[in-house]
Write a protein that holds these residues in place. Sequence first.
Motif, PDB file in Angstrom:
ATOM      1  N   LEU A 187       3.422  -2.062  -5.224  1.00  0.00           N
ATOM      2  CA  LEU A 187       2.408  -3.113  -5.038  1.00  0.00           C
ATOM      3  C   LEU A 187       1.016  -2.479  -5.049  1.00  0.00           C
ATOM      4  O   LEU A 187       0.811  -1.413  -4.457  1.00  0.00           O
ATOM      5  N   THR A 188       0.060  -3.137  -5.711  1.00  0.00           N
ATOM      6  CA  THR A 188      -1.332  -2.685  -5.643  1.00  0.00           C
ATOM      7  C   THR A 188      -2.022  -3.426  -4.507  1.00  0.00           C
ATOM      8  O   THR A 188      -2.063  -4.663  -4.539  1.00  0.00           O
ATOM      9  N   HIS A 189      -2.534  -2.692  -3.531  1.00  0.00           N
ATOM     10  CA  HIS A 189      -3.228  -3.357  -2.424  1.00  0.00           C
ATOM     11  C   HIS A 189      -4.573  -3.902  -2.905  1.00  0.00           C
ATOM     12  O   HIS A 189      -4.856  -5.079  -2.738  1.00  0.00           O
ATOM     13  N   GLY A 190      -5.379  -3.053  -3.509  1.00  0.00           N
ATOM     14  CA  GLY A 190      -6.686  -3.505  -4.021  1.00  0.00           C
ATOM     15  C   GLY A 190      -6.630  -3.562  -5.534  1.00  0.00           C
ATOM     16  O   GLY A 190      -6.837  -2.546  -6.199  1.00  0.00           O
ATOM     17  N   GLU A 191      -6.325  -4.739  -6.092  1.00  0.00           N
ATOM     18  CA  GLU A 191      -6.212  -4.851  -7.560  1.00  0.00           C
ATOM     19  C   GLU A 191      -7.630  -4.925  -8.135  1.00  0.00           C
ATOM     20  O   GLU A 191      -8.228  -5.993  -8.250  1.00  0.00           O
ATOM     21  N   SER A 192      -8.153  -3.767  -8.514  1.00  0.00           N
ATOM     22  CA  SER A 192      -9.559  -3.693  -8.926  1.00  0.00           C
ATOM     23  C   SER A 192      -9.812  -4.369 -10.274  1.00  0.00           C
ATOM     24  O   SER A 192     -10.948  -4.714 -10.573  1.00  0.00           O
ATOM     25  N   SER A 193      -8.777  -4.570 -11.088  1.00  0.00           N
ATOM     26  CA  SER A 193      -9.029  -5.239 -12.369  1.00  0.00           C
ATOM     27  C   SER A 193      -9.206  -6.747 -12.170  1.00  0.00           C
ATOM     28  O   SER A 193      -9.777  -7.421 -13.019  1.00  0.00           O
ATOM     29  N   ALA A 194      -8.723  -7.255 -11.023  1.00  0.00           N
ATOM     30  CA  ALA A 194      -8.845  -8.696 -10.768  1.00  0.00           C
ATOM     31  C   ALA A 194      -9.682  -9.008  -9.527  1.00  0.00           C
ATOM     32  O   ALA A 194     -10.080 -10.144  -9.310  1.00  0.00           O
ATOM     33  N   GLY A 195      -9.942  -7.981  -8.694  1.00  0.00           N
ATOM     34  CA  GLY A 195     -10.739  -8.197  -7.477  1.00  0.00           C
ATOM     35  C   GLY A 195      -9.937  -8.784  -6.332  1.00  0.00           C
ATOM     36  O   GLY A 195     -10.477  -9.464  -5.459  1.00  0.00           O
ATOM     37  N   LEU A 196      -8.623  -8.507  -6.317  1.00  0.00           N
ATOM     38  CA  LEU A 196      -7.743  -9.109  -5.315  1.00  0.00           C
ATOM     39  C   LEU A 196      -7.286  -8.089  -4.265  1.00  0.00           C
ATOM     40  O   LEU A 196      -6.880  -6.985  -4.613  1.00  0.00           O
ATOM     41  N   ALA A 197      -7.354  -8.505  -2.995  1.00  0.00           N
ATOM     42  CA  ALA A 197      -6.766  -7.690  -1.914  1.00  0.00           C
ATOM     43  C   ALA A 197      -5.429  -8.336  -1.566  1.00  0.00           C
ATOM     44  O   ALA A 197      -5.392  -9.423  -0.981  1.00  0.00           O
ATOM     45  N   HIS A 198      -4.337  -7.684  -1.943  1.00  0.00           N
ATOM     46  CA  HIS A 198      -3.015  -8.308  -1.777  1.00  0.00           C
ATOM     47  C   HIS A 198      -2.537  -8.189  -0.330  1.00  0.00           C
ATOM     48  O   HIS A 198      -2.616  -7.121   0.262  1.00  0.00           O
ATOM     49  N   PRO A 199      -2.006  -9.276   0.245  1.00  0.00           N
ATOM     50  CA  PRO A 199      -1.430  -9.174   1.593  1.00  0.00           C
ATOM     51  C   PRO A 199      -0.261  -8.179   1.589  1.00  0.00           C
ATOM     52  O   PRO A 199       0.478  -8.088   0.611  1.00  0.00           O
ATOM     53  N   VAL A 200      -0.115  -7.439   2.693  1.00  0.00           N
ATOM     54  CA  VAL A 200       0.915  -6.391   2.761  1.00  0.00           C
ATOM     55  C   VAL A 200       1.937  -6.665   3.875  1.00  0.00           C
ATOM     56  O   VAL A 200       3.091  -6.251   3.779  1.00  0.00           O
ATOM     57  N   ASP A 201       1.522  -7.406   4.906  1.00  0.00           N
ATOM     58  CA  ASP A 201       2.397  -7.612   6.069  1.00  0.00           C
ATOM     59  C   ASP A 201       3.766  -8.161   5.680  1.00  0.00           C
ATOM     60  O   ASP A 201       3.868  -9.091   4.867  1.00  0.00           O
ATOM     61  N   GLY A 202       4.786  -7.573   6.265  1.00  0.00           N
ATOM     62  CA  GLY A 202       6.149  -8.093   6.096  1.00  0.00           C
ATOM     63  C   GLY A 202       6.884  -7.492   4.908  1.00  0.00           C
ATOM     64  O   GLY A 202       8.128  -7.516   4.868  1.00  0.00           O
ATOM     65  N   ILE A 203       6.172  -6.947   3.947  1.00  0.00           N
ATOM     66  CA  ILE A 203       6.855  -6.435   2.738  1.00  0.00           C
ATOM     67  C   ILE A 203       7.656  -5.167   3.068  1.00  0.00           C
ATOM     68  O   ILE A 203       8.766  -4.967   2.565  1.00  0.00           O
ATOM     69  N   GLY A 204       7.107  -4.335   3.956  1.00  0.00           N
ATOM     70  CA  GLY A 204       7.820  -3.120   4.368  1.00  0.00           C
ATOM     71  C   GLY A 204       9.166  -3.460   4.994  1.00  0.00           C
ATOM     72  O   GLY A 204      10.168  -2.779   4.749  1.00  0.00           O
ATOM     73  N   ASP A 205       9.207  -4.542   5.799  1.00  0.00           N
ATOM     74  CA  ASP A 205      10.476  -4.950   6.424  1.00  0.00           C
ATOM     75  C   ASP A 205      11.476  -5.386   5.365  1.00  0.00           C
ATOM     76  O   ASP A 205      12.669  -5.071   5.465  1.00  0.00           O
ATOM     77  N   ILE A 206      10.998  -6.124   4.373  1.00  0.00           N
ATOM     78  CA  ILE A 206      11.902  -6.578   3.297  1.00  0.00           C
ATOM     79  C   ILE A 206      12.475  -5.344   2.589  1.00  0.00           C
ATOM     80  O   ILE A 206      13.677  -5.264   2.323  1.00  0.00           O
ATOM     81  N   CYS A 207      11.610  -4.384   2.288  1.00  0.00           N
ATOM     82  CA  CYS A 207      12.082  -3.180   1.580  1.00  0.00           C
ATOM     83  C   CYS A 207      13.153  -2.467   2.410  1.00  0.00           C
ATOM     84  O   CYS A 207      14.170  -2.020   1.878  1.00  0.00           O
ATOM     85  N   ARG A 208      12.914  -2.367   3.725  1.00  0.00           N
ATOM     86  CA  ARG A 208      13.908  -1.667   4.568  1.00  0.00           C
ATOM     87  C   ARG A 208      15.242  -2.405   4.589  1.00  0.00           C
ATOM     88  O   ARG A 208      16.305  -1.776   4.575  1.00  0.00           O
TER      89      ARG A 208
END
Length: 427
Positions: free
Chosen positions: A187-208
């Motif tokens: 996942l890109t946290h700061g998508e600089s080509s689009a100017g988006l800050a992607h939410p991250v919370d909860g994704i680590g739990d899903i991966c685990r």
Amino acid sequence: MLPMSSICRGVRLLAQQHVAVLEFSASCTRPSSSSSSSSLHVPPPACMLRPLEVPHRYLFGPGPSNVPPRVLAAGGRPIIGHLHPEMYEIMNNIKEGIRYAFQTTNHMTLAMSGSGHTAMECAVFNIVEPGESVLVSVNGVWGERVAEIADRMGAKVHTLVKAPGGYFTNQEIEKEISKHKPVLFFLTHGESSAGLAHPVDGIGDICRKYNCLFLVDSVASLGASPLLMDKQKIDILYTGSQKALNSPPGTAPISFNDRACQKLFNRKTKPVSYLLDMTHLSNYWGNDGEPARLYHHTGPVSGFFTLRESLAILAEKGLENSWKQHRQVAEYLWKGLEDLGLQLFIKDKDLRLPSVTTIAIPEGYDWKELLTYMMKHHQLEMTGGLGPSVGMVMRLGLMGYNCSMSNADKALAALSDALKHCKKHKA
Ligand SMILES: Cc1ncc(COP(=O)(O)O)c(C=O)c1O
């Protein structure tokens, strides 16, 4: 006009080589050789006999950004050996600085000798083995790059795709992870080509839950937008030096937690790259518990000096203060852009990246003309889109040292001037 001293130096050098000087033109033309006694068939190029010239520019694009004098001065310190104890000490300082910036206690923390792409390749090459499944979220150019890198090393690549500016819900991510059972999710946290800050919370739990490692790119967001590696259960995190950290380009912090180390140090195959092999890099950075740190490659000594100083500035300022400053300046900039009649590409304020703002191309304007005008008349760089966002946006970055209200005013004044002077084409 060339200084007399450099003309004389050039002529003297050319005379020593028995080379006739035809002209010192503005372009990089080669003087022709008329010598029969020299063994060289390629004469010294005329451009190399002129002094280096670097203009002052306001680097208000998506990076690199301007470098503060203190960091520039660190890069000008005398070179020491890359295996000297003092260098190891500086590398140890860098590791501590990265742990603070990433908010991690990970032992396996280091800086790559190379740009953000080096860290991207290091993560993929070391974690994934050929034939393993990888899931990459693509909502701009950086996911595309990671998918390409994983494909080149023989991974089975699955993508989760949205148009630039789009983001993925945790439900969408979980659905794809459960379907493809990847060893790695990107996942890109700061998508600089689009100017988006992607939410991250909860994704680590899903991966685990699905025994998958969570890899995050924070090249454009580190120090500007809140990210907590350990708390948000990110297994591998990397960034670049040239954005909010304000170092020159060329070094890239990266950190692996214990889950990631378990995978990368228990591979059946060697990673495809020798240079990026973590078994060697972990020794070079003093992370493998061995008493001796051995030669693996010659690290960028001056680049490590500057990185150390940038991380020191961030530590002195405080990470939370840095996040706050980026947010405040970004809000001020966003309001100013709207007052100019411009539209922001990312509609939802909470999803906007504070370090790199994307502006929808104003109707009837040629974005290249606007950018060229600002460079010519204001010595100020903004850029167009990148990859899938080309033709959709202009990008304006105010990061680290550049992140101030006065620089926001400067950018707004340049844009306002460009909008007045660049002819509006009939739609
Ligand atoms: C989000 C993101 N990832 C990766 C990169 C690649 O970094 P580099 O150009 O230093 O290789 C960039 C560069 O702009 C970026 O913005």
